[in-house]
Design an enzyme around this catalytic site. Structure first.
Site, PDB file in Angstrom:
ATOM      1  N   ASN A   7    -105.016 -22.255  -6.000  1.00  0.00           N
ATOM      2  CA  ASN A   7    -105.147 -21.054  -5.172  1.00  0.00           C
ATOM      3  C   ASN A   7    -103.917 -20.968  -4.263  1.00  0.00           C
ATOM      4  OD1 ASN A   7    -105.748 -19.464  -2.845  1.00  0.00           O
ATOM      5  ND2 ASN A   7    -107.895 -19.465  -3.428  1.00  0.00           N
ATOM      6  N   ASP A   9    -103.183 -18.518  -2.038  1.00  0.00           N
ATOM      7  CA  ASP A   9    -103.355 -17.618  -0.884  1.00  0.00           C
ATOM      8  C   ASP A   9    -102.577 -18.072   0.353  1.00  0.00           C
ATOM      9  OD1 ASP A   9    -105.219 -16.342  -2.456  1.00  0.00           O
ATOM     10  OD2 ASP A   9    -106.964 -17.010  -1.315  1.00  0.00           O
ATOM     11  N   HIS A  10    -102.612 -19.395   0.598  1.00  0.00           N
ATOM     12  CA  HIS A  10    -102.068 -19.831   1.883  1.00  0.00           C
ATOM     13  C   HIS A  10    -100.550 -19.913   1.919  1.00  0.00           C
ATOM     14  CE1 HIS A  10    -105.945 -19.826   3.448  1.00  0.00           C
ATOM     15  NE2 HIS A  10    -106.391 -20.786   2.661  1.00  0.00           N
ATOM     16  N   ARG A  18     -95.177 -14.257   9.847  1.00  0.00           N
ATOM     17  CA  ARG A  18     -93.975 -13.581  10.337  1.00  0.00           C
ATOM     18  C   ARG A  18     -93.778 -12.193   9.739  1.00  0.00           C
ATOM     19  NH1 ARG A  18     -90.039 -16.765  12.956  1.00  0.00           N
ATOM     20  NH2 ARG A  18     -91.234 -18.059  14.370  1.00  0.00           N
ATOM     21  N   HIS A  43    -106.689 -14.381  -3.975  1.00  0.00           N
ATOM     22  CA  HIS A  43    -107.773 -13.589  -3.362  1.00  0.00           C
ATOM     23  C   HIS A  43    -107.171 -12.437  -2.575  1.00  0.00           C
ATOM     24  CE1 HIS A  43    -111.604 -13.786  -0.568  1.00  0.00           C
ATOM     25  NE2 HIS A  43    -111.430 -12.604  -1.117  1.00  0.00           N
ATOM     26  N   ARG A  45    -107.947  -9.978  -0.150  1.00  0.00           N
ATOM     27  CA  ARG A  45    -109.042  -9.652   0.779  1.00  0.00           C
ATOM     28  C   ARG A  45    -108.913  -8.208   1.247  1.00  0.00           C
ATOM     29  NH1 ARG A  45    -111.585 -14.513   3.297  1.00  0.00           N
ATOM     30  NH2 ARG A  45    -112.528 -12.953   4.643  1.00  0.00           N
ATOM     31  N   ARG A  49    -105.283 -10.245   4.790  1.00  0.00           N
ATOM     32  CA  ARG A  49    -104.748 -11.214   5.761  1.00  0.00           C
ATOM     33  C   ARG A  49    -103.702 -12.139   5.139  1.00  0.00           C
ATOM     34  NH1 ARG A  49    -109.885 -15.096   6.965  1.00  0.00           N
ATOM     35  NH2 ARG A  49    -110.763 -13.114   7.576  1.00  0.00           N
ATOM     36  N   HIS A  50    -103.788 -12.365   3.823  1.00  0.00           N
ATOM     37  CA  HIS A  50    -102.727 -13.180   3.216  1.00  0.00           C
ATOM     38  C   HIS A  50    -102.062 -12.445   2.047  1.00  0.00           C
ATOM     39  CE1 HIS A  50    -106.342 -14.464   1.084  1.00  0.00           C
ATOM     40  NE2 HIS A  50    -106.700 -15.353   1.991  1.00  0.00           N
ATOM     41  N   GLU A  70    -109.669 -13.488  -7.239  1.00  0.00           N
ATOM     42  CA  GLU A  70    -110.851 -13.678  -6.403  1.00  0.00           C
ATOM     43  C   GLU A  70    -111.079 -12.392  -5.629  1.00  0.00           C
ATOM     44  OE1 GLU A  70    -110.660 -17.730  -4.616  1.00  0.00           O
ATOM     45  OE2 GLU A  70    -111.735 -16.662  -3.038  1.00  0.00           O
ATOM     46  N   THR A 100    -112.538 -18.639   6.396  1.00  0.00           N
ATOM     47  CA  THR A 100    -112.417 -18.714   4.947  1.00  0.00           C
ATOM     48  C   THR A 100    -113.782 -18.336   4.371  1.00  0.00           C
ATOM     49  OG1 THR A 100    -111.868 -20.169   3.068  1.00  0.00           O
ATOM     50  CG2 THR A 100    -112.950 -21.203   4.941  1.00  0.00           C
ATOM     51  N   THR A 101    -113.869 -18.250   3.033  1.00  0.00           N
ATOM     52  CA  THR A 101    -115.136 -17.866   2.422  1.00  0.00           C
ATOM     53  C   THR A 101    -116.243 -18.815   2.875  1.00  0.00           C
ATOM     54  OG1 THR A 101    -113.794 -17.313   0.502  1.00  0.00           O
ATOM     55  CG2 THR A 101    -116.180 -17.234   0.216  1.00  0.00           C
ATOM     56  N   GLU A 151    -118.803 -20.417 -10.377  1.00  0.00           N
ATOM     57  CA  GLU A 151    -118.049 -21.445  -9.652  1.00  0.00           C
ATOM     58  C   GLU A 151    -118.996 -21.996  -8.604  1.00  0.00           C
ATOM     59  OE1 GLU A 151    -114.182 -20.337  -8.109  1.00  0.00           O
ATOM     60  OE2 GLU A 151    -114.273 -21.923  -6.591  1.00  0.00           O
ATOM     61  N   HIS A 199    -113.812 -25.052  -3.398  1.00  0.00           N
ATOM     62  CA  HIS A 199    -113.870 -24.800  -1.953  1.00  0.00           C
ATOM     63  C   HIS A 199    -113.989 -26.119  -1.192  1.00  0.00           C
ATOM     64  CE1 HIS A 199    -114.367 -22.846   1.870  1.00  0.00           C
ATOM     65  NE2 HIS A 199    -113.989 -21.744   1.266  1.00  0.00           N
ATOM     66  N   GLY A 200    -112.984 -26.360  -0.357  1.00  0.00           N
ATOM     67  CA  GLY A 200    -112.995 -27.541   0.499  1.00  0.00           C
ATOM     68  C   GLY A 200    -112.643 -28.836  -0.219  1.00  0.00           C
ATOM     69  N   GLY A 221    -107.120 -24.876  -3.107  1.00  0.00           N
ATOM     70  CA  GLY A 221    -106.040 -24.175  -2.435  1.00  0.00           C
ATOM     71  C   GLY A 221    -105.499 -24.898  -1.225  1.00  0.00           C
ATOM     72  N   HIS A 222    -106.265 -24.880  -0.144  1.00  0.00           N
ATOM     73  CA  HIS A 222    -105.735 -25.301   1.148  1.00  0.00           C
ATOM     74  C   HIS A 222    -105.122 -26.705   1.124  1.00  0.00           C
ATOM     75  CE1 HIS A 222    -105.829 -26.735   5.333  1.00  0.00           C
ATOM     76  NE2 HIS A 222    -105.436 -25.503   5.585  1.00  0.00           N
TER      77      HIS A 222
END
Ligand code: PXP
Length: 251
Positions: A7, A9-10, A18, A43, A45, A49-50, A70, A100-101, A151, A199-200, A221-222
């Site tokens: 993922n 996204d981040h 910025r 994702h 959204r 936001r990202h 996503e 986050t979700t 998932e 997730h996580g 992802g993260h």
């Protein structure tokens, strides 16, 4: 062997800090694929936001593995999915205030909308997956709604491994959450669904889940993007992929 969906996204989260052009999530997708990612997850959204619309359209053209889009059930986003036609669409809940979700999609509670969106996306040849908690009724509802994949939400397991309130983890709670995932996996496979997990998940908690065996893909992802700050994205993806593969081989 389970695949690794990365993922990205981040990467866009850093760019949006910025409102500039770097780092580019499209470049990140290339790096992740060169490191062996089996899919790229992104994702879009509602609050943007990202990832931005430009990213999704470019990713659709450049991703060479599979693009897992996503998305919430929001009509504007559903129309974008119908336009870009990703390989897979993962339906997730979305709440403006969340970091986050949070939690899985309530397929039982929103059955008619999930079924409608699933049918629309599937009519374009998109594999539809629902991001749900490992709960029998939700898994069966996803199947009835026409999803080909689910998932399983691993966030509760991840929180048991590293409690967000800073307390010490309890082995009993970790095992309880692993058992719930194992049961959800079995139910999903029995229903004939492709079962993913995500997730996580992190470098320290992924192996017990991978050892359960049978997950088609892990979406992470993260933790990977965080690690990439120090090691570079290619090495971060290779390291996660190796952890998943060695956990499965050891079993
Ligand atoms: N799967 C789903 C459905 C998600 O919503 C997310 C977060 O965007 C992930 C996996 C990845 O979660 P994490 O960033 O915690 O690895």
């Amino acid at each position: 062997m389970s695949g690794l969906g990365v993922n990205i996204d981040h990467v866009a989260t850093i760019r949006q800090a910025r409102r500039t052009v770097e780092p580019d999530p499209v470049w990140a997708a290339v790096e992740a694929e060169l490191a062996g990612a089996s899919c790229i997850t992104a994702h879009l959204r509602v609050d943007r936001r990202h990832l931005q619309d430009r990213d999704i359209y470019l990713l659709r053209q450049t991703v060479r593995s599979r693009l897992n889009f996503e998305m919430s059930l929001n009509e504007e986003i559903v129309a974008i999915a119908e336009d870009i036609r990703p390989h897979q669409a993962s339906l997730v809940p979305e709440n403006r205030e969340e970091v986050t979700t949070e939690g899985g999609l309530d397929v039982v509670g929103q059955f008619e909308r999930v079924q409608e969106v699933t049918e629309r996306l599937a009519s374009h040849g998109i594999v539809v997956s629902a991001f749900i908690d490992p709960v029998e009724e939700q898994i069966q509802a996803a199947k009835r709604a026409g999803c080909r994949a689910i998932e399983l939400h691993t966030g509760t397991y991840a929180n048991a491994c590293l409690p967000p309130d800073g307390s010490l983890p309890s082995d009993a709670e970790v095992h309880l959450q692993l058992d719930a995932l194992a049961e959800g996996l079995d139910i999903g496979l029995d229903e004939g669904l492709i079962v993913h997990a995500g997730h996580g998940l992190t470098y320290t908690n992924v192996q017990p889940v991978a050892r359960l065996g049978g997950f088609d893909e892990f979406n992470i992802g993260h933790s990977i993007i965080a690690r990439s700050v120090f090691s570079g994205l290619r090495d971060a993806v290779i390291e996660m992929k190796t952890l998943i593969e060695t956990a499965m081989e050891a079993d």
